[in-house]
Write an enzyme that holds these catalytic residues in place. Structure first.
Site, PDB file in Angstrom:
ATOM      1  N   THR A 100      -3.375  -3.335  -3.025  1.00 55.46           N
ATOM      2  CA  THR A 100      -2.125  -4.023  -3.289  1.00 55.46           C
ATOM      3  C   THR A 100      -2.231  -5.417  -2.683  1.00 55.46           C
ATOM      4  O   THR A 100      -2.208  -5.578  -1.464  1.00 55.46           O
ATOM      5  CB  THR A 100      -0.938  -3.273  -2.662  1.00 55.46           C
ATOM      6  OG1 THR A 100      -0.911  -1.930  -3.150  1.00 55.46           O
ATOM      7  CG2 THR A 100       0.377  -3.959  -2.985  1.00 55.46           C
ATOM      8  N   LYS A 176       3.112  -1.992  -8.700  1.00 48.11           N
ATOM      9  CA  LYS A 176       2.866  -1.494  -7.340  1.00 48.11           C
ATOM     10  C   LYS A 176       3.782  -2.200  -6.341  1.00 48.11           C
ATOM     11  O   LYS A 176       4.196  -1.595  -5.346  1.00 48.11           O
ATOM     12  CB  LYS A 176       1.401  -1.719  -6.959  1.00 48.11           C
ATOM     13  CG  LYS A 176       1.010  -1.106  -5.605  1.00 48.11           C
ATOM     14  CD  LYS A 176       1.142   0.418  -5.614  1.00 48.11           C
ATOM     15  CE  LYS A 176       0.880   1.034  -4.245  1.00 48.11           C
ATOM     16  NZ  LYS A 176      -0.492   0.839  -3.764  1.00 48.11           N
TER      17      LYS A 176
END
Length: 300
Positions: A100, A176
């Site tokens: 991420t 995400k």
């Protein structure tokens, strides 16, 4: 599509997530591994992974490279830095980004990789080391159809839930980011609720069990709740996800929300709690230790 028997992948970084993912992949694919720590390379070799003494060596001739980096800066360094691998990859290879890092800079990475005829698979994942080793990860993907097909032998082995959210790298990072907003808030809220229960004189374990059976229950409460209670033990909870990961991720959430002019006051409050925990020296602790930022341990 390349058959799995001849498919090769390089896993760069054999840490808490990299090694179990590499081990899982080695059950059906040829896996090269690189890590700067020799003990991790030794563990990889014992698991059937081909160890390499450099990233350049590990990526030579592979179909795909799997990356788990801390942030966008590290991604650029691995790909385009002094010892970057971008120009070492074969034409037609794919780079699978599992971290991420946010959407910033993804377009630039895609453009620079295209100069080497390499595509980026934007595939941030969730699940932790145990689930990584079992091929039970949640992976959200943003990539062209051709790139997704090239990466399927890797993604198919790692994911029990694979969601294609778009054809552009960056789409996976966007989803995400939304996911991490909820996860970060849920963990912080669970810690706050259990801290309140303790201060009200309730039995924490019984409170957790009762909350989980009712409308207040959630995946994060069930998953992190027992570990939040362990935060007060002498050793604390085992580190499955570091607190400073949510410092990073909630920072990404805040940056993304400001970029689109959207107020996210609940996420901002949760971010401050993680920052407070990091300032108190809890950054390397399990994220469940965020309860200590609210209600520190007391000494007799």
């Amino acid at each position: 599509m390349t058959s799995s028997s001849s498919y090769s992948v390089a896993v760069l970084g054999l840490g808490a997530m990299g090694l179990p993912m590499a081990t899982r992949l080695s059950s059906e694919l040829t896996v090269n591994g690189f890590d700067i720590a020799q003990p991790r390379l030794d563990l990889a070799a014992a698991a059937g992974i081909v160890p390499h003494d450099s990233a350049a060596s590990a990526v030579k001739g592979v179909d795909a490279v799997l990356l788990a980096v801390r942030n966008g800066e590290q991604l650029h360094e691995v790909l385009f830095g002094a010892n970057g691998i971008a120009d070492k990859l074969d034409e037609g290879a794919v780079v699978i980004l599992t971290s991420t890092v946010g959407t910033d800079g993804i377009a630039e990475v895609v453009a620079r990789l295209e100069q080497h005829s390499v595509e980026l698979i934007d595939a941030p994942l969730s699940g932790g080391p145990v689930r990584a080793g079992e091929g039970d990860l949640l992976i959200v993907v943003g990539a062209t159809p051709a790139a997704r097909e090239k990466a399927q032998p890797v993604l198919g082995l790692l994911a029990s839930t694979l969601t294609v959210v778009g054809d552009r790298p960056g789409d996976g990072q966007a989803l995400k980011t939304v996911n991490q907003l909820l996860c970060g808030v849920h963990i912080a809220a669970a810690a706050e609720a259990l801290a309140l229960a303790e201060r009200l004189g309730l039995d924490p374990a019984k409170t957790l069990e009762t909350l989980g059976a009712g409308a207040a229950g959630s995946f994060m409460l069930a998953n992190r709740g027992p570990r939040i209670l362990e935060a007060y033990d002498e050793e604390g909870a085992d580190v499955l996800s570091r607190l400073d990961i949510f410092v990073k991720d909630m920072g990404i959430v805040g940056k993304a929300s400001r970029a689109v002019g959207l107020p996210t006051p609940v996420a901002a409050a949760a971010e401050q709690l993680y920052l407070l925990g990091q300032a108190q020296g809890l950054g390397a602790s399990d994220d469940s230790a965020v309860i200590l930022a609210l209600a520190p341990k007391t000494t007799d």
